[in-house]
Design a protein around this motif. Structure first.
Motif, short mmCIF file in Angstrom:
data_model
loop_
_atom_site.label_atom_id
_atom_site.label_comp_id
_atom_site.label_asym_id
_atom_site.label_seq_id
_atom_site.Cartn_x
_atom_site.Cartn_y
_atom_site.Cartn_z
N HIS A 1 -27.93 17.21 8.13
CA HIS A 1 -28.85 16.49 8.38
C HIS A 1 -30.28 16.90 8.40
N PHE A 2 -30.39 18.63 8.47
CA PHE A 2 -31.70 19.07 8.36
C PHE A 2 -31.49 19.83 7.08
N SER A 3 -30.84 19.53 6.21
CA SER A 3 -30.98 20.15 4.80
C SER A 3 -32.15 19.64 3.94
N PRO A 4 -32.93 20.59 3.39
CA PRO A 4 -34.07 20.17 2.55
C PRO A 4 -33.62 19.53 1.27
N SER A 5 -34.41 19.08 0.51
CA SER A 5 -34.35 18.41 -0.77
C SER A 5 -33.86 19.58 -1.58
N ALA A 6 -33.44 19.17 -2.90
CA ALA A 6 -32.49 20.11 -3.79
C ALA A 6 -33.67 21.04 -4.30
N PRO A 7 -34.85 20.66 -4.85
CA PRO A 7 -35.78 21.51 -5.35
C PRO A 7 -36.12 22.58 -4.21
N MET A 8 -36.63 22.05 -3.10
CA MET A 8 -37.00 22.85 -1.81
C MET A 8 -35.82 23.95 -1.63
N LYS A 9 -34.58 23.40 -1.74
CA LYS A 9 -33.59 24.40 -1.26
C LYS A 9 -33.34 25.40 -2.55
N LEU A 10 -33.59 25.03 -3.64
CA LEU A 10 -33.42 26.02 -4.83
C LEU A 10 -34.55 26.88 -4.90
N LEU A 11 -35.72 26.63 -4.37
CA LEU A 11 -36.87 27.44 -4.42
C LEU A 11 -36.79 28.56 -3.23
N PHE A 12 -36.19 27.76 -1.90
CA PHE A 12 -36.21 28.75 -0.87
C PHE A 12 -35.04 29.82 -1.27
N ALA A 13 -34.07 29.41 -1.88
CA ALA A 13 -32.97 30.46 -1.96
C ALA A 13 -33.43 31.37 -3.14
N LEU A 14 -34.24 31.13 -4.21
CA LEU A 14 -34.50 32.18 -5.03
C LEU A 14 -35.49 32.83 -4.59
N GLY A 15 -36.55 32.41 -3.69
CA GLY A 15 -37.37 33.39 -2.98
C GLY A 15 -36.86 34.23 -2.02
N CYS A 16 -35.91 33.86 -1.18
CA CYS A 16 -35.21 34.71 -0.11
C CYS A 16 -34.55 35.81 -0.97
N ILE A 17 -33.83 35.43 -1.97
CA ILE A 17 -33.10 36.50 -2.85
C ILE A 17 -34.22 37.65 -3.68
N LEU A 18 -35.07 36.96 -4.10
CA LEU A 18 -36.30 37.84 -4.54
C LEU A 18 -36.88 38.79 -3.64
N LEU A 19 -37.19 38.18 -2.51
CA LEU A 19 -37.91 39.39 -1.44
C LEU A 19 -36.99 40.24 -0.87
N THR A 20 -35.62 39.90 -0.71
CA THR A 20 -34.68 40.89 -0.32
C THR A 20 -34.23 41.78 -1.23
N SER A 21 -34.52 41.55 -2.50
CA SER A 21 -34.29 42.45 -3.64
C SER A 21 -35.40 43.42 -3.71
N LEU A 22 -36.51 42.95 -3.66
CA LEU A 22 -37.85 43.92 -3.60
C LEU A 22 -38.03 44.39 -2.36
N SER A 23 -37.40 44.33 -1.30
CA SER A 23 -37.78 44.90 -0.09
C SER A 23 -37.38 46.25 -0.07
N ALA A 24 -38.02 47.37 0.38
CA ALA A 24 -37.60 48.54 0.69
C ALA A 24 -37.26 48.92 1.97
N ASN A 25 -37.64 48.03 2.89
CA ASN A 25 -37.82 48.01 4.28
C ASN A 25 -36.10 47.52 4.83
N PHE A 26 -35.42 48.46 5.27
CA PHE A 26 -34.09 47.94 5.91
C PHE A 26 -34.50 46.99 7.10
N LEU A 27 -35.37 46.99 7.98
CA LEU A 27 -35.61 46.07 8.97
C LEU A 27 -35.83 44.64 8.50
N PHE A 28 -36.64 44.45 7.43
CA PHE A 28 -36.66 43.07 6.64
C PHE A 28 -35.19 42.64 6.10
N THR A 29 -34.40 43.48 5.51
CA THR A 29 -33.11 42.95 5.16
C THR A 29 -32.28 42.79 6.23
#
Length: 273
Positions: free
Chosen positions: A51-79
């Motif tokens: 019921h609270f799922s976003p649209s497919a474009p937003m879901k894909l953008l959110f997923a790619l953004g989170c994966i990119l930020l997690t990969s670039l982060s050097a801070n364990f607290l953010f991970t």
């Protein structure tokens, strides 16, 4: 004795008494189970949205953004923070999907941690845990996106972000062809199992036969797909649906991503309080 019985040779009237040697069909059974298990991983017809799922474009953008930020982060607290958000999201998923995500994600993280163990010998004990956690978060996000989004909507979402038509066509045909050819391989193995009589000491020859049949079916399927596309006037262009794909709930997910992005810059030391 009748005339028709006199015309039949005597050796033909005798019982042959043929009893083939027993043989194990474990090779065929294991092959069928392996192919069936691989096909079950695609689940192209699933992807029920909540019921609270976003649209497919937003879901894909959110997923790619989170994966990119997690990969670039050097801070364990953010991970760890991203991992906590992922775990909260997984709590609202069905049990079957949750079981699959946990099995694959923790398996990938475990393998990564085992590979990074030698880093502890050179004084980088933090790297093994950090990279393993990043893999856990990234795989969980990718699987959660795939399991909660229908395949056709993911294709439309790729076209929304102006992905080249050739890339979408390659992904679309590859996934569907793998499923179809896997079903053909199962049918060939079933026919081989039913027709096998006696003992076969060289079961490796059957692999070539099954592979040859699948290869021939591949050629036929590719020609049939081309003819179907030509008959339907397909020119290699994926059109985005005219209806509005963005939903009201997308703004809440966009705000959540903005907060995650702010936390990334703050914990990385880019923005000082």
């Amino acid at each position: 004795m009748r005339q028709d019985e006199q015309d039949i040779p005597v050796w033909l009237l005798k019982d042959q008494g043929y009893e083939p040697r027993r043989d194990s069909d474990g090779f065929i059974a294991k092959s069928m189970l392996s192919i069936t298990g691989a096909l079950a991983q695609f689940r192209l017809d699933d992807g029920a949205e909540g019921h609270f799922s976003p649209s497919a474009p937003m879901k894909l953008l959110f997923a790619l953004g989170c994966i990119l930020l997690t990969s670039l982060s050097a801070n364990f607290l953010f991970t760890v923070t991203t991992l906590a958000c992922v775990l909260v999201r997984l709590c609202f998923m069905p049990a079957k999907a949750l079981k699959r995500i946990v099995a694959v994600a923790f398996g990938a993280a475990g393998i990564t941690f085992a590979i990074m163990l030698p880093a502890m010998l050179i004084g980088q004990s933090h790297s093994a845990l950090l990279i393993a956690t990043k893999v856990l978060v990234s795989v969980s996000i990718a699987l959660a996106t795939a399991l909660t989004t229908p395949f056709n909507r993911l294709t439309a979402a790729l076209r929304t972000f102006h992905m080249p038509n050739l890339v979408i066509l390659t992904i679309d045909l590859a996934l569907k062809s793998i499923v179809c050819l896997g079903e053909v391989a199962i049918e060939v193995l079933t026919a081989l199992r039913l027709r096998s009589v006696g003992r076969n000491d060289d079961k490796r020859t059957s692999i070539g036969g099954v592979g040859g049949v699948v290869l021939l079916k591949t050629n036929e399927a590719s020609q049939a797909t081309y003819d179907a596309m030509a008959c339907r006037g397909f020119e290699g262009e994926y059109l985005v649906p005219n209806e509005r794909q963005w939903r009201a709930v997308d703004f809440a997910w966009l705000a959540a991503f903005a907060l995650l992005l702010a936390a990334f810059f703050y914990l990385q030391g880019v923005v000082q309080p």
